[in-house]
Design a protein around this motif. Structure first.
Motif, PDB file in Angstrom:
ATOM      1  N   LEU A 290       0.661  -1.248  -0.140  1.00  0.00           N
ATOM      2  CA  LEU A 290       0.044  -0.099   0.142  1.00  0.00           C
ATOM      3  C   LEU A 290       0.831   1.046   0.054  1.00  0.00           C
ATOM      4  O   LEU A 290       1.755   1.341   0.971  1.00  0.00           O
ATOM      5  N   VAL A 291       0.501   2.235  -1.121  1.00  0.00           N
ATOM      6  CA  VAL A 291       1.379   3.525  -0.984  1.00  0.00           C
ATOM      7  C   VAL A 291       0.200   4.619  -0.890  1.00  0.00           C
ATOM      8  O   VAL A 291      -0.531   4.479  -1.929  1.00  0.00           O
ATOM      9  N   PRO A 292       0.212   5.320  -0.269  1.00  0.00           N
ATOM     10  CA  PRO A 292      -0.724   6.618  -0.366  1.00  0.00           C
ATOM     11  C   PRO A 292      -0.542   7.242  -1.514  1.00  0.00           C
ATOM     12  O   PRO A 292       0.685   7.737  -1.701  1.00  0.00           O
ATOM     13  N   GLY A 293      -1.539   7.822  -2.354  1.00  0.00           N
ATOM     14  CA  GLY A 293      -1.380   8.604  -3.357  1.00  0.00           C
ATOM     15  C   GLY A 293      -2.866   8.711  -4.063  1.00  0.00           C
ATOM     16  O   GLY A 293      -3.432   8.071  -3.935  1.00  0.00           O
ATOM     17  N   HIS A 294      -2.646   9.609  -4.800  1.00  0.00           N
ATOM     18  CA  HIS A 294      -4.079  10.081  -5.487  1.00  0.00           C
ATOM     19  C   HIS A 294      -3.952   9.333  -6.864  1.00  0.00           C
ATOM     20  O   HIS A 294      -5.334   9.371  -7.693  1.00  0.00           O
ATOM     21  N   ASP A 295      -3.254   8.607  -7.369  1.00  0.00           N
ATOM     22  CA  ASP A 295      -3.131   7.879  -8.663  1.00  0.00           C
ATOM     23  C   ASP A 295      -3.664   6.611  -8.655  1.00  0.00           C
ATOM     24  O   ASP A 295      -3.798   5.943  -9.773  1.00  0.00           O
ATOM     25  N   THR A 296      -4.110   5.793  -7.732  1.00  0.00           N
ATOM     26  CA  THR A 296      -4.452   4.602  -7.706  1.00  0.00           C
ATOM     27  C   THR A 296      -5.566   4.641  -6.725  1.00  0.00           C
ATOM     28  O   THR A 296      -6.000   5.261  -5.618  1.00  0.00           O
ATOM     29  N   GLU A 297      -6.480   3.358  -6.690  1.00  0.00           N
ATOM     30  CA  GLU A 297      -7.510   3.551  -5.969  1.00  0.00           C
ATOM     31  C   GLU A 297      -7.391   2.967  -4.705  1.00  0.00           C
ATOM     32  O   GLU A 297      -7.666   3.499  -3.449  1.00  0.00           O
ATOM     33  N   SER A 298      -6.313   2.066  -4.372  1.00  0.00           N
ATOM     34  CA  SER A 298      -5.929   1.621  -3.212  1.00  0.00           C
ATOM     35  C   SER A 298      -5.307   2.905  -2.330  1.00  0.00           C
ATOM     36  O   SER A 298      -5.502   3.112  -1.236  1.00  0.00           O
ATOM     37  N   GLY A 299      -4.487   3.802  -3.184  1.00  0.00           N
ATOM     38  CA  GLY A 299      -3.911   4.757  -2.582  1.00  0.00           C
ATOM     39  C   GLY A 299      -4.864   6.041  -2.152  1.00  0.00           C
ATOM     40  O   GLY A 299      -4.718   6.385  -0.968  1.00  0.00           O
ATOM     41  N   ARG A 300      -5.855   6.211  -2.979  1.00  0.00           N
ATOM     42  CA  ARG A 300      -6.836   7.135  -2.352  1.00  0.00           C
ATOM     43  C   ARG A 300      -7.637   6.606  -1.310  1.00  0.00           C
ATOM     44  O   ARG A 300      -7.948   7.254  -0.427  1.00  0.00           O
ATOM     45  N   LEU A 301      -7.906   5.465  -1.219  1.00  0.00           N
ATOM     46  CA  LEU A 301      -8.734   4.890   0.121  1.00  0.00           C
ATOM     47  C   LEU A 301      -7.820   4.839   1.330  1.00  0.00           C
ATOM     48  O   LEU A 301      -8.052   5.103   2.404  1.00  0.00           O
ATOM     49  N   LEU A 302      -6.384   4.552   1.004  1.00  0.00           N
ATOM     50  CA  LEU A 302      -5.481   4.771   2.300  1.00  0.00           C
ATOM     51  C   LEU A 302      -5.279   6.196   2.820  1.00  0.00           C
ATOM     52  O   LEU A 302      -5.337   6.490   3.916  1.00  0.00           O
ATOM     53  N   LEU A 303      -5.493   7.107   1.784  1.00  0.00           N
ATOM     54  CA  LEU A 303      -5.412   8.588   2.081  1.00  0.00           C
ATOM     55  C   LEU A 303      -6.664   9.030   2.800  1.00  0.00           C
ATOM     56  O   LEU A 303      -6.606   9.693   3.934  1.00  0.00           O
ATOM     57  N   LYS A 304      -7.774   8.306   2.495  1.00  0.00           N
ATOM     58  CA  LYS A 304      -8.982   8.714   3.193  1.00  0.00           C
ATOM     59  C   LYS A 304      -9.127   7.929   4.808  1.00  0.00           C
ATOM     60  O   LYS A 304      -9.500   8.578   5.432  1.00  0.00           O
TER      61      LYS A 304
END
Length: 362
Positions: A290-304
C-alpha cells in the motif's frame, strides 16, 4: 433585498487594505473587551487615525490594536492589522448568549466571513468563492439577496454586520472618536522565549488570518483550533465526505462529552473499513504494498483512511494529544502546496510545539 446595502456600496476607500471587523449581539461590552484580551478599565477615547498609527507602530510585545463601539446590546470591534475576531474559538465564546459575525480581508486579497450563534459556529466561508457563495451566505438568515452578495460581497458583509448590530460603519463612524486600546501580552516570561517561526511559516501566517490568530496568542486554549484546522485539511485533501464527517468536524472544538466519544468511535470504525477496502483494491490492482497517493484506488482509499484517523485524533479528550496526533495524521494525507495546506501544517506544527513545550522547535 436589503435596503441597508446601498449605504456600503462605493465606500471601500474608507477601509484599509487589511482589516478584521467583528459584530457581537447579546454579550456585555465588558465581556467582549475581556474576550479580546483587554482590560476594560484601560480603554481610552481614540480616533480611527490614531488607532491605525498605533497599529502600524506595534512593539514586539503587542498583539493588536482595537477600536470598538456599542449600541444597545451590540458591540463592534475593529482591528486594523489583527485577526483575533476571526478565530472560531473566540466567536463561539462571544456568541454564548447571542450572535457574533466576523469579516476580514488582507492585502493579499484573502477574505473570510464567520458567523456563530449561541456558542456554535454556524458558517465560515470565503466570499470570493462564487460557486459556494449562495449556500454559504444563506446560512446567515439575513434580508440580503444573493445578487447583492455577487454584486459587492464587501458591501453585503458590512450590511450583514449592521443588520446584526444596528451599528453603521460608514465614513461618519470612522471620523468620530470611539473607545480603543493596544492589546499587549505584558512583559515576556524570561523562562519562556517568544514564538519563533521560520520564513515559510511567517509567510503562511501573513496569508492566513486564522492561523495568524493562533500565532498571536499561542496558548493551550488554542489547541482545539489547531486540531480542527488539521482535520479540515485532511478532509479537504482526500475528499472524505458525509454526515458523519460533518458531525465530527462540528464536535472537534466543542467540549468532549458522550456524543463526541460516540462519534469518535464511529469514525474509527470508518477508518478501519477504509483500510480494509484499500487492501482489497490493492489485490485487484496486482500490487504488493500500500502506497498512499491519488493515482490509484488503493492509494486514494489509504489517504481517506489517514483522514479518518485525523478526525479520530482530533476528537481525543486530551487537547494536547488531539492537536499533536491530528497534525501528524493530517501530514500523511499528501497535503497540497497549491492551497497552502502543506505550509499551513508546517506553521501549525511549530506553534503546537511551542504551546506544548514552552520553547521553539527551531
Amino acid at each position: 433585498m436589503s435596503e441597508v446595502f446601498s449605504a456600503y456600496v462605493n465606500i471601500r476607500d474608507t477601509f484599509p487594505e487589511q482589516i478584521c471587523i467583528t459584530w457581537i449581539r447579546g454579550a456585555a461590552t465588558r465581556d467582549v473587551v475581556r474576550g479580546f484580551g483587554c482590560d476594560y478599565g484601560r480603554l481610552t477615547e481614540l480616533t480611527w487615525n490614531e488607532v491605525c498609527e498605533e497599529a502600524y507602530g506595534l512593539d514586539e510585545h503587542a498583539d493588536t490594536v482595537i477600536l470598538l463601539a456599542s449600541h444597545g446590546d451590540s458591540t463592534v470591534v475593529v482591528e486594523p492589522v489583527g485577526f483575533r475576531g476571526s478565530g472560531s474559538t473566540l466567536l463561539r465564546e462571544l456568541s454564548a448568549v447571542g450572535e457574533a459575525l466576523s469579516i476580514h480581508w488582507t492585502v493579499n486579497h484573502d477574505a473570510g466571513i464567520s458567523y456563530a450563534v449561541r456558542g456554535k459556529l454556524v458558517t465560515a466561508f470565503d466570499p470570493l468563492d462564487v460557486e459556494e457563495l449562495d449556500s454559504s451566505a444563506a446560512s446567515l438568515n439575513l434580508t440580503l439577496a444573493s445578487e447583492q452578495w455577487r454584486e459587492d460581497w464587501m458591501a453585503a458583509a458590512l450590511t450583514a454586520g449592521e443588520e446584526l448590530s444596528g451599528i453603521r460603519l460608514d465614513r461618519t463612524w470612522f471620523d468620530e472618536p470611539h473607545l480603543g486600546l493596544v492589546v499587549t501580552t505584558g512583559s515576556p516570561d524570561p523562562r519562556r522565549p517568544a514564538l519563533f517561526l521560520d520564513d515559510d511559516a511567517r509567510g503562511l501566517v501573513a496569508r492566513d488570518p486564522r492561523v495568524a490568530a493562533v500565532a498571536a496568542a499561542p496558548t493551550r486554549d488554542r489547541l482545539p483550533e489547531i486540531a480542527l484546522i488539521a482535520a479540515e485539511m485532511a478532509v479537504r485533501t482526500t475528499g472524505l465526505r458525509g454526515e458523519l464527517i460533518d458531525e465530527a468536524l462540528e464536535l472537534i472544538p466543542e467540549e468532549r462529552g458522550v456524543r463526541a466519544g460516540r462519534v469518535r468511535g464511529k469514525v474509527g470504525s470508518l477508518a478501519n473499513r477504509l483500510l480494509v477496502q484499500a487492501r482489497e483494491a490493492l489485490e485487484e490492482e496486482g500490487a504488493t504494498s500500500l502506497v498512499p497517493g491519488h493515482d490509484t484506488e488503493s492509494g486514494r482509499l489509504l489517504l481517506k483512511h489517514n483522514a479518518a484517523r485525523t478526525l479520530v485524533s482530533a476528537l481525543n479528550s486530551n487537547p494536547e494529544d488531539a492537536a499533536y496526533h491530528a497534525l501528524n495524521w493530517a501530514g500523511k494525507t499528501h497535503l497540497s502546496h497549491e492551497n497552502d495546506d502543506f505550509e499551513r501544517a508546517h506553521a501549525l506544527s511549530l506553534i503546537n510545539y511551542y504551546i506544548q513545550h514552552g520553547e521553539n522547535a527551531l
